[in-house]
Design an enzyme around this catalytic site. Sequence first.
Site, PDB file in Angstrom:
ATOM      1  N   MET A   1       0.856  -1.194   0.000  1.00 55.68           N
ATOM      2  CA  MET A   1       0.000   0.000   0.000  1.00 55.68           C
ATOM      3  C   MET A   1       0.889   1.240   0.000  1.00 55.68           C
ATOM      4  SD  MET A   1      -3.468  -0.862   2.005  1.00 55.68           S
ATOM      5  CE  MET A   1      -2.896  -0.542   3.659  1.00 55.68           C
ATOM      6  N   GLY A   2       2.120   1.090  -0.456  1.00 60.71           N
ATOM      7  CA  GLY A   2       3.011   2.239  -0.581  1.00 60.71           C
ATOM      8  C   GLY A   2       3.609   2.676   0.742  1.00 60.71           C
ATOM      9  N   TYR A   3       4.167   3.892   0.724  1.00 63.53           N
ATOM     10  CA  TYR A   3       4.943   4.430   1.849  1.00 63.53           C
ATOM     11  C   TYR A   3       5.975   3.388   2.279  1.00 63.53           C
ATOM     12  CZ  TYR A   3       5.791   8.412   4.730  1.00 63.53           C
ATOM     13  OH  TYR A   3       6.356   9.528   5.254  1.00 63.53           O
TER      14      TYR A   3
ATOM     15  N   HIS B   1       9.332  -3.506   3.249  1.00 59.48           N
ATOM     16  CA  HIS B   1       8.966  -3.711   1.836  1.00 59.48           C
ATOM     17  C   HIS B   1      10.217  -3.982   0.998  1.00 59.48           C
ATOM     18  CE1 HIS B   1       5.655  -0.916   3.250  1.00 59.48           C
ATOM     19  NE2 HIS B   1       4.966  -1.948   2.796  1.00 59.48           N
TER      20      HIS B   1
ATOM     21  N   LYS C   1       5.087 -10.018   9.291  1.00 58.99           N
ATOM     22  CA  LYS C   1       4.533  -9.120  10.315  1.00 58.99           C
ATOM     23  C   LYS C   1       3.007  -9.183  10.276  1.00 58.99           C
ATOM     24  CE  LYS C   1       3.979  -4.453  11.612  1.00 58.99           C
ATOM     25  NZ  LYS C   1       3.027  -4.087  10.552  1.00 58.99           N
TER      26      LYS C   1
ATOM     27  N   SER D   1       4.383   1.264   8.104  1.00 61.27           N
ATOM     28  CA  SER D   1       4.071   2.605   7.599  1.00 61.27           C
ATOM     29  C   SER D   1       3.335   3.402   8.671  1.00 61.27           C
ATOM     30  CB  SER D   1       3.211   2.516   6.344  1.00 61.27           C
ATOM     31  OG  SER D   1       3.846   1.686   5.399  1.00 61.27           O
ATOM     32  N   ARG D   2       2.607   2.710   9.545  1.00 64.98           N
ATOM     33  CA  ARG D   2       1.822   3.396  10.594  1.00 64.98           C
ATOM     34  C   ARG D   2       2.700   3.927  11.730  1.00 64.98           C
ATOM     35  NH1 ARG D   2      -2.495  -0.549   9.081  1.00 64.98           N
ATOM     36  NH2 ARG D   2      -4.175   0.734   8.233  1.00 64.98           N
TER      37      ARG D   2
HETATM   38  O1  PAF Z   1      -0.143  -5.708   3.477  1.00 62.40           O
HETATM   39  C1  PAF Z   1      -0.559  -4.773   2.757  1.00 62.40           C
HETATM   40  O2  PAF Z   1       0.093  -3.764   2.573  1.00 62.40           O
HETATM   41  C2  PAF Z   1      -1.937  -4.891   2.114  1.00 62.40           C
HETATM   42  O3  PAF Z   1      -2.842  -5.530   2.970  1.00 62.40           O
HETATM   43  C3  PAF Z   1      -1.911  -5.579   0.742  1.00 62.40           C
HETATM   44  C4  PAF Z   1      -1.472  -7.029   0.835  1.00 62.40           C
HETATM   45  C5  PAF Z   1      -0.981  -4.826  -0.197  1.00 62.40           C
HETATM   46  C6  PAF Z   1      -3.311  -5.564   0.121  1.00 62.40           C
HETATM   47  O4  PAF Z   1      -3.778  -4.255  -0.048  1.00 62.40           O
END
Ligand code: PAF
Length: 283
Positions: A30-32, A37, A149, A186-187
Amino acid sequence: MKIVKTIEEVRAAVKAWRKEGLTVGLVPTMGYLHEGHASLIDASVKDNDRTVVSDFVNPMQFGPTEDLESYPRDLDRDAALAEAHGADLIFNPEPAEMYHEGFSSFVDMTVLTQELCGLSRPVHFRGVCTVVSKLFNIVTPDRAYFGKKDAQQLAVIRHMVDDLNMPLEIIGCPIIREEDGLAKSSRNTYLNADERKAALVLSQAIKLGSELVKNGETDAAKVTGAMKAHIEAEPLAKIDYVKLVDAATMQQIPVIDRPALCAIAVYIGKTRLIDNFFTEDVK
Ligand code: PAF
C-alpha cells in the site's frame, strides 16, 4: 523502472516478459515503502527475472472509522526505493481503475478471518482477499511476497491460494525491525515522540513471550498472561488482543502442542500496531 497506472499497461509489460520466457514476482504494497517492503523486493528480485511492485492504498480493506484518508502516501519516495532495490515496474492505479462503477464481486473467507484482526476489523480481510486476487489476475506472477509481520494476512492468502487453486507460490518473509526492536510499519509515522517510546512494549512483549516458549512453556495462558502484564504497565498502551493460535487455522489453542502463532495488536494512543512470533521460529 516504469510507473504505470492502468491494468492494460501492466498486462502489456508482463506479456512482453512472458514472450521472452521470463519469470515474474509480485510485491503487493500500500506504498509508503520502508525497509520491510525493501526486503520483499530484494527476495523477489533474487527469485525472479522481473519484479512488479503494486502501490495501492486499497479502500476496500479499511473500515468506516479507520485511517484511509490519513494513510501516508509518497509515490516519488516509493519509486526511488523500489528502483534502488531492483524492481522493474510499479503499478500505482487510482481506485476507479481497480473498482469500476458497479463493481460487485468479492473474495471472502470464513474461519481464519474470524479471529485476531478479523474481530476488530470486520471488513478488512474481504478487502485484502479481493484486491490481492485482482492483483494476481492482473500481474499473473509466478511468486508473490508478503511480510510475516501481517501473519494472519499471510495465512489467509496462503489459504485462499490453496482453496481457489491459484497458480502461484506465496513466499513469507521475516519481520524487519528498527534497531530498538519496533517492527517496521508505515503506521509508525503516526507516533509522536512519547508514543514512539511507548511502542517498544510490543517488541518487548514479543521477546518475553518467545523466551518463555523457548524455555519450554507450553501453557498458552501463562505466555499471553506475562505478555499482557508487561504491556499493561505502559500507560499509553491499550491491548486489542494478545493471543496464541494454531498457525494454520488461526484458532486459539490452550496448549502449545503444534506450530503456533503468538500475535498481538496494541493501540499506542490512537495508532493500532501489530507484532508476532511463530513458535516454530523460536524453538
Ligand atoms: O499488506 C498490505 O500492505 C496490504 O494488505 C496488501 C497485501 C498490499 C493488500 O492491499
